[in-house]
Write an enzyme that holds these catalytic residues in place. Structure first.
Site, PDB file in Angstrom:
ATOM      1  N   LYS A  50       0.845  -1.199   0.000  1.00  0.00           N
ATOM      2  CA  LYS A  50       0.000   0.000   0.000  1.00  0.00           C
ATOM      3  C   LYS A  50       0.875   1.241   0.000  1.00  0.00           C
ATOM      4  O   LYS A  50       2.039   1.232   0.433  1.00  0.00           O
ATOM      5  CB  LYS A  50      -0.952   0.014   1.197  1.00  0.00           C
ATOM      6  CG  LYS A  50      -0.294   0.040   2.580  1.00  0.00           C
ATOM      7  CD  LYS A  50       0.105   1.415   3.069  1.00  0.00           C
ATOM      8  CE  LYS A  50       0.774   1.375   4.438  1.00  0.00           C
ATOM      9  NZ  LYS A  50       1.414   2.662   4.809  1.00  0.00           N
ATOM     10  N   ASP A  98      -3.203  -1.770   9.696  1.00  0.00           N
ATOM     11  CA  ASP A  98      -3.238  -1.823   8.232  1.00  0.00           C
ATOM     12  C   ASP A  98      -3.796  -3.134   7.686  1.00  0.00           C
ATOM     13  O   ASP A  98      -4.013  -3.259   6.479  1.00  0.00           O
ATOM     14  CB  ASP A  98      -1.827  -1.619   7.650  1.00  0.00           C
ATOM     15  CG  ASP A  98      -1.316  -0.203   7.832  1.00  0.00           C
ATOM     16  OD1 ASP A  98      -2.143   0.712   8.008  1.00  0.00           O
ATOM     17  OD2 ASP A  98      -0.087  -0.005   7.795  1.00  0.00           O
TER      18      ASP A  98
END
Length: 311
Positions: free
Chosen positions: A16, A143
């Site tokens: 990401k 996350d």
């Protein structure tokens, strides 16, 4: 009845980049309040889960030697968590093939944990819903829920509360991997120290950036990228300034430290531009290596046939 040994389940999970990362004040639970916009990128890890006599973790790929293979690894914790939930022993071999830089601010550990949840859900035929997996993911790390979902999303709280964002088109990135990693807690502490001294300014909301995502225009998005942790990462590793300057000089539309760093992410106008920027950066001597990636891409997904059951 013929008992068929389940085949390994292989799952790919994305890295990401934080297009926007606004860091609020320290909360009572020791975490900072975050308002972030994630985008999942094609640079990925692959995780294989297979039945075994006992729980084990193996890692291969770049920097594999620095990845823990004991209970401190999130994949180990994910296996124990799902095993406890389903009333079984966590007797699986988890094999991680690293494509995401270690300690690079790109959620590689979270990607592996998300992949393990998806893989074991299939291997053990638990039939857990995505919402149930989300609950486990949030317990593992901030996350991990995004690594499950992928795409583009706004994250609030610790980053674990997600709202999908419409993102038109594909965006092209060059990732400059640093020679030495940065510890996420250390970067947050450095930001707290800098703020106690009166610096630096804080990001506002991501509304303009979210509008730019709907246009699909990289040039519109580029000036809106922002990361409150960047000043702390640069304070801890001043050499990253050279990397950021070199990427923009090579033709990137913008450069940003990814998450807590030290990976630098450069947004490019198109795929060909990303190839050119990566070539120039690779020859500039300002980073360990470079990777080209694109996004958004899906979250953790099984890439081989699901495990066979007993017949």
């Amino acid at each position: 009845m013929l008992s068929v040994v389940p085949r390994p389940v292989v799952v790919r999970a994305p890295s990401k980049v934080n297009l926007h990362l606004a860091v609020g004040d320290l909360r009572d639970d020791g975490y900072h309040e975050l308002n972030t916009v994630f985008q999942a990128l094609s640079l990925s890890d692959t995780v294989s889960v297979a039945p075994a006599e006992t729980l084990s973790v193996t890692v291969r790929g770049e920097d594999a030697r620095v990845v823990p293979t004991d209970s401190s690894n999130l994949v180990w914790q994910a296996a124990e968590m799902l095993a406890a939930e389903s009333g079984r022993r966590p007797d699986v071999e988890i094999a991680i093939d690293k494509g995401i830089p270690v300690a690079g601010g790109m959620a590689g550990g979270s990607a592996d944990a998300a992949a393990t949840l998806v893989g074991l859900n299939a291997l053990w035929q638990l039939d857990l819903s995505r919402e149930e997996l989300d609950g486990f993911a949030a317990k593992l790390g901030s996350d991990v829920p995004f690594s499950l979902h992928g795409g583009t999303a706004v994250g609030t709280g610790r980053g674990e509360r997600l709202l999908p964002v419409l993102s038109r088109s594909t965006f092209h990135w060059v990732l400059a991997l640093a020679k030495v990693g940065l510890s996420t807690p250390t970067v947050f502490r450095e930001l707290d120290r800098l703020r106690a001294d009166g610096n630096p300014p804080r990001l506002g909301g991501p509304e303009d950036l979210m509008h730019a995502l709907t246009t699909g225009d990289a040039a519109t998005l580029a000036p809106l990228l922002g990361n409150d942790l960047q000043s702390a990462a640069l304070s801890l590793n001043p050499g990253l300034r050279r990397t950021l300057r070199a990427g923009v000089a090579a033709g990137a539309l913008a450069g940003i430290v990814s998450g807590s760093g030290p990976t630098c992410a450069f947004l490019c106008a198109e795929a060909d531009a990303a190839v050119r920027v990566s070539a120039e950066l690779a020859g500039a001597g300002v980073c360990r290596t470079v990777r080209v990636a694109s996004g958004p891409v899906p979250g953790a997904r099984i890439i081989n046939d699901a495990a066979e059951g007993s017949h």
